[in-house]
Structures are given as C-alpha cells and as structure tokens.
Design an enzyme around this catalytic site. Structure first.
Site, PDB file in Angstrom:
ATOM      1  N   ASP A 273       0.827  -1.283   0.135  1.00  0.00           N
ATOM      2  CA  ASP A 273      -0.045   0.118   0.026  1.00  0.00           C
ATOM      3  C   ASP A 273       0.969   1.188  -0.025  1.00  0.00           C
ATOM      4  OD1 ASP A 273      -2.158   1.652   0.076  1.00  0.00           O
ATOM      5  OD2 ASP A 273      -3.200   0.486   1.709  1.00  0.00           O
ATOM      6  N   GLU A 621     -17.215  10.177   5.284  1.00  0.00           N
ATOM      7  CA  GLU A 621     -16.741   8.801   5.435  1.00  0.00           C
ATOM      8  C   GLU A 621     -15.730   8.413   4.148  1.00  0.00           C
ATOM      9  OE1 GLU A 621     -19.025   5.339   5.441  1.00  0.00           O
ATOM     10  OE2 GLU A 621     -20.294   6.000   3.918  1.00  0.00           O
TER      11      GLU A 621
END
Length: 875
Positions: A273, A621
């Site tokens: 990542d 979110e």
C-alpha cells in the site's frame, strides 16, 4: 462514417508507431514475441543494471532508453468504473452497493466494461506518450476484499460487505471480468487488497498491530483472498499498512511467506500500500532505516513499492550485503511478467484488447448497465401501508435533505467522473414531468440545521475593473516562479480529475493556484466566506491569513465571518494546491440561517408527499480524511446513529400527517431506530453511481420493484458494537452477533411476494462429500420482480465453534407475476466444512441444517416469503 474510419486508422497508426522502434529490429530475445514470456522476461532482466532494476520496483517506473522500454506508472484504480482518470467514464454504483445486488454476473459485466474503458484510456495515453502518468495504466489496485467487520470503518464502502462467502464470490466475478478470458493476454490486471486483517480505524492504520486467533484468520479474514489467489488467478495482491502479530503485513512471515507464496503458491506481483514500507521505520519502528525495511519487504515477496521512497534504498542494501541482487531479480521478473502479459511489448495486432476504441467510453451499453446495477442495489427497508410506490400524478412533492441534489455523494469514493450525473432531485423531476410541482429545499446539512445562505456576489467581485478573479496557475505545489497560466475567471468553482487538462500548458497534476479579487460590499453588516477543497488552501483578507488549511483536507469546508463596512474595499486572495487525486476548490459567501422546521412544514401544507434524502456521504466517510463533524473522525464514524438533526427534521415532517419517504445514502450501516418505527417508507440507496437519481425515481414511482439485499448488518445502536480496534469476530457481523439487528444481513423488501416450496435435498450425506439442493420459487404478487434466493447453513452442534449461520449460496432470479422457477444449488465438500481452532478445515458429523429462502432464516422480511429448512444426517 468515412471520417470515423480515417480517424480510427490514424489512431492505430499512432499505436503501431509507438510500438515500432521497440520491436521492429528485434535486437534481443526479449523483443521476440514468438518466445514464451518466461524466456523474454529472463532475458530482459539479465541485461539490466542494479540501478535500473531497483527503479523498476517503484510504482512510477522510469523508462530504460537503451532498451526502448517506456516509462510506466503502476498506480491505477477501478473500484466501480475507471477512477481518477482525466477522461469521462461510466461510474457504476459504489462497491458496497454492487454487493447489495447479490448478482455476480452483473459484477462480472461491470468489471468487463470497466476494463474496456480502461483499455481505451490506456490506448489514448499510449498514443499521446503519457504512459508515465498515474491513473492511465492497466494495473488496477482493485478489488478491496477486506471484511467489513465494523460499520464505523469509513472505507467499508469499498468492500463487498461483511460475509466471506459473498465477498469471495463477488471478488471472483470482478477479477474474471476485469482480467478477461484470453489464454495469453490480460485485458487488465486486478489486485486483491488489503492483505490482510485490515479494516480500520483509519487514523491508526499506519501504526496499529493486530493479533487474531487462527480460527478468525481462516474463518473470516482469509477465505476471500484464498479464493481470488488460488481460483480466480488474480494478477496482484496489495499488502496492508498495519502490522500483524508484530510484523508489518508487507514483511510478514505468516501472511506473505508461509501462506501467500508457499501455501497458495502465488506467482503474481505484490505491491505495498502506498508508503507502507516507509511505515516500517517511521511508524511501526520494526526496522532502523529504509534499506533494512526495503530488503525485508523484498525477502517476503513484496515486489513493488508504492510511494517511490523506501525501495530506492535497495541499491544501498545490495551494496552493503543486506540483500543479494538475485533476490531483486525475482521481484523485477514478476513485475515485467505482468507487463508482458498485458501485451505492452507485443504488436497491437497480436493483442485483441490493444485495439479497443475510444468509443467504448460511456457507450450506451455501459450506461444502461450502470442504471441496472443501481436499481438492483437499492434496498427497501420499510414500506408500511403501501406508501410506495408513489403515484406519478401527485400535485406537489417536496424534496428535502443534504443528499437530494448532491452529485458528490452519488459517486462514492475512488470514482471517475461521467458526462452526466442524475441526482435524486433530478431523477424525480424527470420522472413526473411538468404535471407535478417538485419543490426542493435543502433545509439542513448532514449534521446541522444552520446553513450558509449563499449570496450572489458575482457582480461585487472586481479585479482591475473587471468582474471576477485573477487566476494564476503554477506547475508546482508551492506557488513558486512565474505562473504558466493567468486568466480571469467569473468565480472559483473548479473540479478536475488528476491529469485532466486545465489549459494548453497545464494539467491537474501537482499544481497550485492563486485567485485574487477585490470585494466592495453594497451595505454594512456581516458576511461569511466559505472555502471547500480537496487539498490545501489559504484565504487572506487585506493580507491577513484568516483560513489556513495547508494540508490535505478532503472536502472539508472552513468559514470566516467578516464584519463589513459599506463601500469599503477588501482585497481577497485564495491560494490552493493539489496533492494526490482530484482537484476541487469552491469559494462562496453568504450568511448563516437556521432552518425553522415548523415554518418549513407550514409552508408546504399543500404537499402530497415529502421525500427526505439524507444519510451520510463520502464527504464524511472514506480514506484517512480530515473530518471533525460530530459523529465522524478521520474518515471513520464515532457513532453509527443517523445524525440527530435529520431525525429531528423527519419528526417535524411526521406531524404533518403526509406520506414521508426517507431515501438514505450511505456506504455503511446506519442505526435508524426511530425512523424504523415511524417513517412509513425507507429506501437505502447507497452511493448509487451516475444513474442514482433515475434508479431511485424508478423505485419510488413503481417502474421497478426493489430487489437489493443488505450485504451488512444494520445494528440498532452504538451499544451493539464492540471496541473498534478489536479484530476478534466475537459478537460481530450476522455470523456471530448475539443481539437483534434492526435489519439483518440479506434483508430487503419487494413490491411483490414469493413462495418457496418443493425443496429437494438428500436426507443422508457422507462427510467430505458435496450435495445438490433445489427449491421452487413462485412470484405470488401482481408485479414483475427479482428475488434473491439465499441458502444458509446453521450450526446446530453447539460443541463446535463456528458461525451460528453462514451464507453458502445465493442466486438472483427474475419472475413475472404468477411465474415459478426451479433454483438449484451445488455445494462442494468445502462449502459444508468448518474451521477448527487451528485454522484447519473439518467436516461436520452428525447432522447439519440448511435453510433456503429470501432472507436469513430468522430475519424474515415481511414479503420475502417463507423459509424452508432441511436437516441432513452426515455419516
């Protein structure tokens, strides 16, 4: 038509020209497309220097001019349509919404269409010599198959829900659709992420360490990854930021070496990542420096460093003896194998996907499928007294709420930009036409009843005597040097995808801008300026810095109140910089006004129905966000309750006695206990993509019978949740939750009703064997409708620790009124097994119970029909 053909020939000529120089002379074996990929890759890597090899292990891999190898950036996304590209694309519903379709074939087709659009974009980039730019390549870091174990996780919207079986099935469909079925070439390269045991909290993702039991690891967190690696043959895997059992995931003995590379025999590439390797020595503190961190990651099979910093130290690591060059070779070969399999080094005539035309972008089939999936994804949670469908000839409909006309919410996150977005307000207006008066009033924000009432100040902004702003753009993020573009713009309201062309000399890629004007108020008083942007910005009045958000902000709005004097001149300067992703900035001014709910309802006493469109938004979110509204933190939620102001407004609407429809947008489960008892119609619309408004209107007015099913549990309150940071599955998700949910996994209403009968299953089964089960399903209602047939296994052996109930199969079918269909399931031996405390598969003995119906066996929806249970003796 002739003009079209000529353009096509020109485009193909450009493609061939971009390839010729590299393969024409075939000076080296790796250029010989008649040889197997393995031999070509081995030959190429053998010719590279250490420095060249290491630089190929960065996401932004540079060109190797001496071998005519073009630069390539591995970083691209296609979560629900090609994301963040500068070109217009089809945007399908968010991943969690697609999961609610319970339709693998639709997901397969969506991935197929996305790969085609991605190929067209890559071909454009190739023709323009832009293969070194992010979000233009063919390696997509999708799907996200983490288990959505806790509804507070902001990135749960990117997943396929809380169930390992559903996640694996849909993830498999996505990978097969995206990668294509050609025996030699990949259409695109999928990447399963984030491996593994990763699902928040977002603010802690770079530092937290988790430890779970072998049971939870193999029962919940690994099954989807195992399926995609061993069966779907996914091209790539992304390792997660966090640590697992004390080791960072990207250098983890158990996850990376023992399981992924050895047990599952994964031959594809692994990418970290982004900046996860840096976390080894900066945050986890498990390694002293970049060289040791990078070497350890490579030892464990992490081939690519997204972030372009840590792996540069591999050169030092080799020279100091920490790692051998032959270990570097292994990773570089894996990376080049992907590029060869994508056909990047072969003549376009050999690679059928290489000739994908630009006409596939947003074509009619793709747009129709986006609408189909939006319809199938929406879940009708409540419909008392047949409030829905609404009649199309109502005199007046009042549409309210923060999501009613919100084009950001419908697109979700990790999204592209389509040519047309239909909000719920637009969808309703298009549906009813001129015969109905559709009145819109936002009334509230997501969390507040006091809104900024924007003023039309366009005529009061002046720069050098000209209305508007002097806009200066710089090819850096620090406003340094001379601007590459200066122009006058009437207002600051800009939205670009990364890499999108702003002007001839400027693209939206790591740039900055300065907007200047003067403001001369026509009256004394107070005015509030509002700045809303994706990234960093400053706002100065008369040289004084009054707003400073000079860091990545992700659409966080900031305001400043100014007391003005009539006819005074105020010098206004807004500065902005773009980091990663899209570039959005909006500057407005107005006064704050508190909404009077009583006055609002009285002003609409003649309304025939109210449609409130609320919920939450990807503005609240998502991934590692700077959001500090009540109930939200860092991209996650601190409470799953619907924001109180929305409930307060709906309470006021209820007092009118008029029909109320609550259209809820969200990427996660929201607790709505009051609404579930008092609002007659509730439709969960998720983030439904470009066709959201049209799909909502089709359902509200009865042109489509709702058929979505919840891929997550909707809990009743925060008290149902455990510690967010605890990764144990105890009392989590429908499989282990001991309480009563508000709406269970698999729940969803319809405008029709269904009957299940004539279930056929064996009475006796030998342990370790599979079985067949069938049931007849009939539409007993008066409208055509889809039904999602769900098959669960119940654990009736209390001595065995396993899920109380677990999904084992599902099929979406379409039935005309009165029509019946026979639905068959074929269960393999492993489908009927359980995981023991050591993480090993075991087979039940004694008896098992299977339940089949339109929902969970103990979460029966009002019109989902009956549930049939079959007890089978296992010998």
């Amino acid at each position: 038509m002739r003009e079209h053909n000529d353009l096509k020939k020109l485009f193909l000529a450009i493609l061939l020209c971009s390839f010729c120089g590299f393969a024409g002379a075939q000076e080296y074996p790796f250029q010989d497309y008649k040889l197997p990929f393995e031999k070509r890759v081995d030959d190429l890597v053998s010719r590279l220097s250490l420095d060249e090899k290491v630089m190929q292990m960065l996401n932004s891999a540079p060109a190797i001019p001496r071998f005519k190898i073009p630069a390539y950036d591995w970083w691209n996304e296609t979560l629900h349509g090609v994301a963040r590209t500068p070109f217009k694309v089809t945007v399908f519903p968010q991943a969690i919404a697609m999961a609610a379709t319970f339709n693998p074939s639709a997901l397969y087709k969506m991935a197929d269409y996305s790969a085609l659009e991605g190929r067209a974009i890559y071909n454009k980039a190739l023709a323009l010599g832009r293969t070194n730019e992010r979000y233009l390549g063919l390696t997509y870091w999708t799907p996200n198959i983490n288990i959505f174990r806790d509804p507070r996780w902001g990135r749960g919207q990117e997943t396929y829900g809380e169930d390992p079986y559903l996640t694996g099935t849909l993830g498999d469909a996505f990978v097969r659709g995206l990668q294509g079925d050609d025996p030699k070439y990949l259409k695109a390269a999928a990447c399963a992420k984030h491996y593994a045991v990763h699902s928040g909290p977002e603010p802690l993702r770079h530092v937290f360490n988790t430890t779970v039991s072998a049971f939870d690891l193999w029962d919940t967190y690994l099954p989807a990854f195992e399926k995609l690696v061993t069966q779907s043959k996914v091209a790539g895997v992304m390792c997660a930021y966090n640590a697992f059992q004390g080791q960072p995931c990207c250098a983890n003995d158990l996850l990376m070496t023992d399981i992924l590379r050895r047990k599952w025999n994964f031959k594809g590439y692994v990418t970290s990542d982004c900046w996860a390797i840096d976390d080894f020595y900066k945050n986890h503190k498990t390694h002293p420096n970049a060289a040791s961190a990078a070497a350890d990651a490579v030892f464990h099979g992490t081939d690519l460093d997204c972030g372009t910093e840590a792996y540069k130290a591999l050169i030092t690591a080799v020279k100091t003896g920490i790692i051998k060059e032959k270990d570097i070779d292994v990773s570089v070969k894996r990376l080049f194998m992907i590029r060869f399999r994508l056909g990047m080094f072969d003549p376009p005539s050999m690679v059928k996907y290489a000739n994908t035309p630009a006409t596939v972008l947003e074509n009619s089939e793709h747009k129709a499928h986006a609408l189909k999936m939006a319809r199938e994804s929406m879940v009708l949670l409540r419909n008392e007294s047949h409030t829905l469908p609404l009649k199309k000839n109502l005199r007046k409909i009042v549409v309210l709420g923060p999501n009613a006309d919100n084009s950001i919410s419908v697109l979700g996150n990790y999204n592209g930009i389509p040519s047309k977005i239909t909000t719920v307000l637009a969808g309703i207006r298009e549906k009813v036409g001129q015969q109905t008066n559709v009145v819109y009033q936002q009334a509230i924000s997501f969390t507040n009843d006091t809104l900024l009432s924007y003023l039309d100040l366009d005529n009061e902004y002046r720069i050098n005597g000209v209305q508007g702003f002097k806009s200066e753009y710089f090819n850096n993020t620090t406003l340094e040097g001379e601007p590459v573009l200066t122009r006058t713009e009437p207002r600051i309201e800009n939205n670009w995808q990364e890499g999108e062309k702003i002007a001839d000399k400027l693209t939206a890629n790591h740039f900055s801008a300065r907007y200047s004007t003067t403001f001369k108020p026509s009256a004394s008083g107070s005015i509030t300026f509002e700045l809303n942007a994706d990234d960093g910005y400053r706002f100065m009045i008369n040289g004084k810095n009054v707003i400073d958000a000079w860091s990545r902000n992700r659409w966080g709005a900031k305001t400043y109140k100014l007391e003005t004097v009539k006819d005074s001149v105020y010098n206004l300067v807004v500065e902005y910089w773009q980091g990663e992703g899209s570039a959005n900035i909006r500057f407005k001014a107005g006064t704050f006004v508190k909404t009077d709910f009583n006055a609002l309802t009285k002003s609409h006493a003649d309304a025939d129905a109210f449609v409130f469109v609320g919920g939450i938004s990807p503005q609240l979110e998502g991934e590692e966000m700077k959001v500090d509204y009540p109930g939200f933190s860092g991209g996650d939620r601190t409470s799953i309750m619907l924001p109180a102001v929305q409930t307060a407004l709906m309470k006021s609407l209820k007092e009118t006695g008029k029909p109320i429809v609550f259209v809820m947008m969200t990427g996660s489960a929201i607790a709505i206990p009051w609404e579930a008892e008092n609002i007659p119609a509730i439709l969960n619309a998720w983030y439904g993509g470009q066709a959201t408004g049209e799909a909502v209107a089709d359902i509200l007015f009865g042109d489509y019978s709702p058929s979505g099913r919840l891929p997550v549990t909707f809990y009743a309150s925060d008290q149902d949740l455990g510690d967010f940071s605890d990764y144990s599955m105890s009392n989590r998700t429908y499989r282990y939750f001991k309480g009563k949910p508000l709406y269970g996994f698999g729940y969803g209403l319809s405008y029709s009703s269904f009957l299940y009968e004539k279930c056929v299953a064996p009475a006796v089964l030998k342990a370790g064997k599979g079985m067949e089960i069938s049931v007849q399903v009939s539409n007993k209602g008066s409208v055509k409708s889809d039904e999602v047939v769900q098959l669960y296994q119940l654990n009736n052996q209390k001595s065995i620790k396993s899920a109380a109930k677990a999904l084992k199969g599902f099929k979406r079918i379409s039935l005309e009124p009165g029509e019946s269909k026979l639905v068959k399931f074929s269960l393999k031996a492993n489908d009927l097994a359980y995981v023991d405390q050591n993480g090993s598969k075991q087979f039940y003995k004694g008896s098992i119970t299977l339940a089949i119906g339109g929902s969970q066996p103990d979460e029966l929806a009002a019109n989902s029909g009956n549930i049939i249970k079959k007890v089978i003796r296992v010998n």
